[in-house]
Design a protein around this motif. Structure first.
Motif, PDB file in Angstrom:
ATOM      1  N   ILE B  22     -43.335  -3.255 -31.117  1.00 54.71           N
ATOM      2  CA  ILE B  22     -42.165  -3.134 -30.243  1.00 54.71           C
ATOM      3  C   ILE B  22     -42.144  -1.797 -29.499  1.00 54.71           C
ATOM      4  N   SER B  23     -42.856  -0.796 -30.025  1.00 52.22           N
ATOM      5  CA  SER B  23     -42.945   0.489 -29.324  1.00 52.22           C
ATOM      6  C   SER B  23     -43.500   0.329 -27.915  1.00 52.22           C
ATOM      7  N   ALA B  24     -44.159  -0.782 -27.659  1.00 51.61           N
ATOM      8  CA  ALA B  24     -44.751  -1.000 -26.336  1.00 51.61           C
ATOM      9  C   ALA B  24     -43.703  -1.344 -25.285  1.00 51.61           C
ATOM     10  N   ILE B  25     -42.457  -1.527 -25.692  1.00 49.60           N
ATOM     11  CA  ILE B  25     -41.467  -2.024 -24.723  1.00 49.60           C
ATOM     12  C   ILE B  25     -41.229  -1.054 -23.564  1.00 49.60           C
ATOM     13  N   LEU B  26     -41.023   0.235 -23.848  1.00 47.38           N
ATOM     14  CA  LEU B  26     -40.801   1.178 -22.738  1.00 47.38           C
ATOM     15  C   LEU B  26     -42.053   1.283 -21.857  1.00 47.38           C
ATOM     16  N   PRO B  27     -43.246   1.447 -22.469  1.00 50.26           N
ATOM     17  CA  PRO B  27     -44.444   1.465 -21.621  1.00 50.26           C
ATOM     18  C   PRO B  27     -44.572   0.213 -20.735  1.00 50.26           C
ATOM     19  N   ILE B  28     -44.302  -0.967 -21.283  1.00 46.93           N
ATOM     20  CA  ILE B  28     -44.438  -2.193 -20.488  1.00 46.93           C
ATOM     21  C   ILE B  28     -43.427  -2.206 -19.337  1.00 46.93           C
ATOM     22  N   LEU B  29     -42.183  -1.842 -19.652  1.00 47.49           N
ATOM     23  CA  LEU B  29     -41.156  -1.836 -18.605  1.00 47.49           C
ATOM     24  C   LEU B  29     -41.529  -0.866 -17.481  1.00 47.49           C
ATOM     25  N   HIS B  30     -42.102   0.283 -17.864  1.00 39.46           N
ATOM     26  CA  HIS B  30     -42.554   1.238 -16.833  1.00 39.46           C
ATOM     27  C   HIS B  30     -43.664   0.630 -15.974  1.00 39.46           C
ATOM     28  N   ILE B  31     -44.620  -0.031 -16.606  1.00 40.29           N
ATOM     29  CA  ILE B  31     -45.746  -0.616 -15.865  1.00 40.29           C
ATOM     30  C   ILE B  31     -45.225  -1.655 -14.866  1.00 40.29           C
ATOM     31  N   VAL B  32     -44.311  -2.512 -15.345  1.00 42.72           N
ATOM     32  CA  VAL B  32     -43.759  -3.547 -14.475  1.00 42.72           C
ATOM     33  C   VAL B  32     -42.989  -2.907 -13.315  1.00 42.72           C
ATOM     34  N   GLN B  33     -42.129  -1.957 -13.639  1.00 39.91           N
ATOM     35  CA  GLN B  33     -41.300  -1.365 -12.588  1.00 39.91           C
ATOM     36  C   GLN B  33     -42.146  -0.584 -11.581  1.00 39.91           C
ATOM     37  N   ASP B  34     -43.206   0.059 -12.074  1.00 44.79           N
ATOM     38  CA  ASP B  34     -44.100   0.780 -11.161  1.00 44.79           C
ATOM     39  C   ASP B  34     -44.690  -0.185 -10.127  1.00 44.79           C
ATOM     40  N   GLU B  35     -44.959  -1.420 -10.570  1.00 48.51           N
ATOM     41  CA  GLU B  35     -45.578  -2.351  -9.627  1.00 48.51           C
ATOM     42  C   GLU B  35     -44.560  -3.063  -8.742  1.00 48.51           C
ATOM     43  N   ILE B  36     -43.495  -3.597  -9.330  1.00 43.65           N
ATOM     44  CA  ILE B  36     -42.590  -4.400  -8.485  1.00 43.65           C
ATOM     45  C   ILE B  36     -41.269  -3.718  -8.146  1.00 43.65           C
ATOM     46  N   GLY B  37     -41.072  -2.509  -8.669  1.00 39.73           N
ATOM     47  CA  GLY B  37     -39.914  -1.722  -8.241  1.00 39.73           C
ATOM     48  C   GLY B  37     -38.653  -1.911  -9.065  1.00 39.73           C
ATOM     49  N   HIS B  38     -38.577  -2.973  -9.844  1.00 31.82           N
ATOM     50  CA  HIS B  38     -37.424  -3.177 -10.723  1.00 31.82           C
ATOM     51  C   HIS B  38     -37.824  -4.122 -11.858  1.00 31.82           C
ATOM     52  N   VAL B  39     -36.897  -4.348 -12.791  1.00 32.10           N
ATOM     53  CA  VAL B  39     -37.210  -5.251 -13.917  1.00 32.10           C
ATOM     54  C   VAL B  39     -36.163  -6.360 -13.997  1.00 32.10           C
ATOM     55  N   PRO B  40     -36.340  -7.401 -13.184  1.00 26.55           N
ATOM     56  CA  PRO B  40     -35.363  -8.487 -13.145  1.00 26.55           C
ATOM     57  C   PRO B  40     -35.367  -9.311 -14.446  1.00 26.55           C
ATOM     58  N   LEU B  41     -34.378 -10.170 -14.579  1.00 24.42           N
ATOM     59  CA  LEU B  41     -34.209 -10.931 -15.821  1.00 24.42           C
ATOM     60  C   LEU B  41     -35.444 -11.748 -16.199  1.00 24.42           C
ATOM     61  N   GLU B  42     -36.110 -12.342 -15.195  1.00 27.37           N
ATOM     62  CA  GLU B  42     -37.277 -13.170 -15.555  1.00 27.37           C
ATOM     63  C   GLU B  42     -38.395 -12.313 -16.159  1.00 27.37           C
ATOM     64  N   VAL B  43     -38.508 -11.087 -15.698  1.00 32.57           N
ATOM     65  CA  VAL B  43     -39.489 -10.172 -16.283  1.00 32.57           C
ATOM     66  C   VAL B  43     -39.082  -9.841 -17.717  1.00 32.57           C
ATOM     67  N   GLN B  44     -37.794  -9.605 -17.891  1.00 34.96           N
ATOM     68  CA  GLN B  44     -37.301  -9.274 -19.224  1.00 34.96           C
ATOM     69  C   GLN B  44     -37.605 -10.405 -20.208  1.00 34.96           C
ATOM     70  N   GLU B  45     -37.442 -11.654 -19.749  1.00 34.50           N
ATOM     71  CA  GLU B  45     -37.733 -12.807 -20.620  1.00 34.50           C
ATOM     72  C   GLU B  45     -39.214 -12.840 -20.990  1.00 34.50           C
ATOM     73  N   TRP B  46     -40.044 -12.540 -20.007  1.00 38.20           N
ATOM     74  CA  TRP B  46     -41.493 -12.530 -20.222  1.00 38.20           C
ATOM     75  C   TRP B  46     -41.868 -11.429 -21.231  1.00 38.20           C
ATOM     76  N   VAL B  47     -41.260 -10.241 -21.077  1.00 41.10           N
ATOM     77  CA  VAL B  47     -41.530  -9.134 -22.010  1.00 41.10           C
ATOM     78  C   VAL B  47     -41.072  -9.519 -23.417  1.00 41.10           C
ATOM     79  N   ALA B  48     -39.917 -10.174 -23.488  1.00 43.85           N
ATOM     80  CA  ALA B  48     -39.384 -10.592 -24.786  1.00 43.85           C
ATOM     81  C   ALA B  48     -40.380 -11.503 -25.502  1.00 43.85           C
ATOM     82  N   GLU B  49     -40.893 -12.461 -24.763  1.00 45.17           N
ATOM     83  CA  GLU B  49     -41.840 -13.401 -25.347  1.00 45.17           C
ATOM     84  C   GLU B  49     -43.100 -12.678 -25.822  1.00 45.17           C
ATOM     85  N   LYS B  50     -43.551 -11.769 -24.992  1.00 45.46           N
ATOM     86  CA  LYS B  50     -44.773 -11.005 -25.271  1.00 45.46           C
ATOM     87  C   LYS B  50     -44.657 -10.217 -26.584  1.00 45.46           C
TER      88      LYS B  50
END
Lengths: 421, 155
Positions: B22-50
């Motif tokens: 679970i420590s990977a959550i902040l790193p993953i959110l940063h990676i996603v936001q760096d690419e698409i500029g924000h972290v919308p709900l569908e991304v959050q669902e995908w991260v949750a599953e991951k």
């Protein structure tokens, strides 16, 4: 006196962040010495040096490390607090951006001293440059065999995990930082249990500030007696002082612990800017009680500032000249704490917002005569009634501004505007 | 998830790096936001599953940290340091100038979606204030002329 060049020795050196430059300056020799002398020697040397935590509390680092359970079989973690966010503090940024390997070497030596399994290096989200520099330094350190498996033939394995925060001052609080590193909301935990028994993932953990770890290679290289010879014995070593606000020469200055605040302001900081007189100084970051101009003949160490009614904190010296409106300055800090309260504890969550609102109406010219006392009453209702020290940090400036500058607050309310300037 | 190969690889690495997944959550959110500029709900669902988490857990984390944005923001996020050391040396004038120059208020985004303007608490460069960050870059010792130059370069 000349500026010390211990923690800041690499500042200004070209390519100082590269491992080759660091090694050419004698870097990683302290780790080799620690490995040669063994963990017990290393821990004893740091204890003897009386290195006190540079994050604000001033607790002796070696004693803290000694709280961890002994033995290689217990999984333990080192944690480095690089969440530098205390207003007025900008020393860790300097170390991270100029000498990342000095920090890493400190983290490896301290991990070795307590047989830790790994280290979490938690850097605030607003330091993307620092995070890149540290990530590169960590990978260089692995490639030279100072990190990873069987470090320098000791049979000891150690990893450093870099984690970037994402904009939350509260994550500088040790247990909030640990929750955040675990992938949770950065809310502080109730203590006890303390991190030495129950830290990251519930494993015994030790946390120190960047500047504390940066001192460690120097202590191992030059010995505890050398460290003790700098500054006062009960608060020894080099210290990074951060000078900001109304000064002619703002910046980070490396000087012995215990230098006088007056000398810092007038000799090193070049005196007050804008042809004005000194009015007030916050000596150790925004949470430390403000001092009046008449109180600056005090030494910058943990004990002396405590006797003067303030704290050394993170040595973030914020200087205010005679044009400063104390109501407005306090409102600025009240807004900071209201924004950064995590919301877990009612006294802090509600109290910081009430204080901000009261100060806003004062600043808007519609303050009430009873408002200064109301602020003090709210402080009293926050003090020691929260899980973490953010509540007490928030009342530090409110209590001290109102008490030290009571007349100005009363006049501001009576006149409906500022009388300073 | 519609992310570049590079980001997906970095995410895989993050998932396998930490002693606790679970420590990977902040790193993953940063990676996603760096690419698409924000972290919308569908991304959050995908991260949750991951990471084997519930979407609400991920949302709890996302909304705790000021740097993560659930909604779209401008291409450049301008964050002006507003805390005391910068205020003492002119942060308010910087904010006023930016509002005038970009014709938006704090919290707003320009009509062309280029700039979002907001404040940030102490950036830890108090000796070089007033200061601001534009995405990952820090700008210090700001003056109106310097701000105009930065904006012109980014446009």
């Amino acid at each position: 006196m000349d500026e010390l060049k211990i923690l800041t020795r690499a500042v200004g050196t070209p390519h100082s962040t590269s491992i080759d430059v660091y090694i050419s300056m004698g870097g990683y020799n302290s780790l080799k010495r620690a490995v040669e002398m063994g963990p017990d020697f290393t821990l004893a040397e740091v204890k003897k040096s009386n290195l006190r935590g540079r994050g604000g509390a001033g607790f002796p680092a070696g004693v803290k490390w000694g709280f961890l359970p002994k033995g290689k079989d217990v999984i333990k973690y080192m944690v480095c607090n690089a969440d530098e966010s205390e207003p007025g503090t900008f020393k860790d940024r300097l170390l991270i951006e100029n000498d990342p390997h000095m920090i890493l070497e400190g983290l490896i030596i301290s991990g070795f001293a307590v047989s830790a399994k790994a280290c979490f290096l938690y850097i605030r989200g607003e330091f993307p440059k620092g995070a890149k520099i540290l990530a590169k330094a960590i990978s260089e350190s692995y490639s030279k065999g100072f990190l990873g498996k069987n470090i320098l033939g000791t049979g000891w394995d150690y990893d450093i995990h870099l984690i970037r925060g994402a904009g939350a001052y509260i994550c500088g609080e040790e247990t909030a930082l640990m929750n955040s590193a675990e992938g949770k909301r950065g809310e502080p935990r109730l203590k006890p249990p303390f991190p030495a028994g129950f830290g990251v993932y519930g494993a015994p953990s030790n946390i120190n500030n960047v500047e504390t770890f940066a001192c460690v290679p120097h202590i191992i290289e030059r010995g505890a007696d050398w460290f003790l010879s700098i500054g006062p014995q009960n608060s020894p070593g080099p210290k990074l002082y951060c000078l900001s606000g109304h000064l002619k020469r703002r910046g980070v200055y490396e000087l012995p612990m215990g230098i006088s605040l007056k000398e810092l302001i007038y000799e090193w900081g070049g005196g007050i800017s804008g042809d004005k007189d000194l009015k007030a100084v916050i000596p150790g970051g925004s949470s430390t009680p403000v001092l009046k101009a008449s109180q600056i003949e005090v030494n910058m160490d943990f004990e002396s500032l405590k006797s003067a009614g303030s704290m050394l904190g993170s040595a973030g010296v914020i200087v205010m000249n005679s044009s400063t409106c104390m109501v407005k300055a306090l409102l600025n800090l009240a807004e900071f704490y209201a924004r950064e309260s995590c919301g877990q504890c009612t006294p802090c969550r509600e109290g910081t917002h009430w204080m901000m609102q009261i100060l806003r109406r004062m600043e808007a010219g519609i303050g009430r005569q009873e408002d200064p006392d109301l602020l003090l009453d709210i402080c009293d209702n926050i003090s020691f009634k929260t899980i973490c020290p953010l509540g007490d940090a928030a009342i530090g400036p409110v209590n001290s501004f109102v008490r030290q500058f009571r007349n100005e607050f009363d006049e501001h309310i009576r006149m409906g505007h500022c009388i300073a300037g | 998830m519609n992310l570049s190969e590079k980001s997906l690889a970095k995410i895989e690495e993050a998932v396998n790096t930490y002693p606790g997944k679970i420590s990977a959550i902040l790193p993953i959110l940063h990676i996603v936001q760096d690419e698409i500029g924000h972290v919308p709900l569908e991304v959050q669902e995908w991260v949750a599953e991951k990471l084997g988490l519930t979407p609400v857990y991920v949302r709890g984390v996302v909304t705790f940290y000021e740097m993560f944005h659930e909604g779209k923001i401008g291409r450049y996020l301008i964050l002006v340091c507003k805390t005391l050391s910068c205020q003492l040396v002119g942060a308010e004038a910087v904010i006023k100038h930016l509002e005038k120059r970009l014709k938006i208020k704090l919290g707003g985004t320009t009509a062309d979606n280029m700039f979002t303007l907001n404040t940030v608490e102490c950036l830890a460069c108090c000796d070089k204030g007033p200061a601001m960050m534009v995405n990952d870059d820090l700008y210090t010792e700001l003056t109106p002329a310097k701000i105009d130059e930065i904006i012109a370069t980014l446009r």
